[in-house]
Motif scaffolding. Sequence first.
Motif, mmCIF file in Angstrom:
data_model
loop_
_atom_site.group_PDB
_atom_site.id
_atom_site.type_symbol
_atom_site.label_atom_id
_atom_site.label_comp_id
_atom_site.label_asym_id
_atom_site.label_seq_id
_atom_site.Cartn_x
_atom_site.Cartn_y
_atom_site.Cartn_z
ATOM 1 N N VAL A 168 0.843 -1.200 0.000
ATOM 2 C CA VAL A 168 0.000 0.000 0.000
ATOM 3 C C VAL A 168 0.879 1.252 0.000
ATOM 4 N N SER A 169 1.989 1.206 0.714
ATOM 5 C CA SER A 169 2.916 2.345 0.723
ATOM 6 C C SER A 169 3.470 2.615 -0.670
ATOM 7 N N THR A 170 3.773 1.565 -1.420
ATOM 8 C CA THR A 170 4.275 1.775 -2.782
ATOM 9 C C THR A 170 3.173 2.347 -3.680
ATOM 10 N N TYR A 171 1.921 1.965 -3.433
ATOM 11 C CA TYR A 171 0.806 2.532 -4.209
ATOM 12 C C TYR A 171 0.712 4.035 -3.954
ATOM 13 N N VAL A 172 0.811 4.410 -2.689
ATOM 14 C CA VAL A 172 0.746 5.832 -2.325
ATOM 15 C C VAL A 172 1.929 6.585 -2.937
#
Length: 183
Positions: free
Chosen positions: A134-138
């Motif tokens: 999710v951090s990489t998506y953000v």
Amino acid sequence: MLRYFSMIKTKPLYINLLFTFLALGFHAYLAHEYFSVQNGEATGSSICNLGGVFNCQAVSQTTYAKLWGQPLALWGLATNFIFFFAQIMLVMRQEIKDVWTDLTIYLSVVILAASGIMGMINLTQIKYVCIFCVSTYVLSVLNIIFLKMAGLQYLPAFRNIKSALTEKVNWIAALCIPILVFF
């Protein structure tokens, strides 16, 4: 030849380099986790397993964690590495700024699209959530925002895609991604 790239602001670009560096770190950790789980070497809980639905190891065991036999984390690592390099070249190499700007723009869109697809798969198909994923998506969304703040213009770059596809540098960089993943 610097038609629409002459007004690049470096401060947002440097901030974006930091975001890309963070994405590299997340992808490297996720690749390590993937191989640890797949090889039965995972000992205890990883730092991104918070319990309940927040379980990176469970996500790495799903069928969605691989593409063409390689973990998505490696694909992300290789793509972000090329993306990071293209941004550095954009800052440093004034005489070939068009090529590196186009490549930076195209890769940022590819990374955002991959993040969107994986985010949707995560929401609809997988019952666990990987915090680092999710951090990489953000970070992929922040990449687009900060590149836009740096002055990169997406629409002219995509109007120029036909000539960009014929540039040798773009093809070499595009071929580096799968080569890096498989090595």
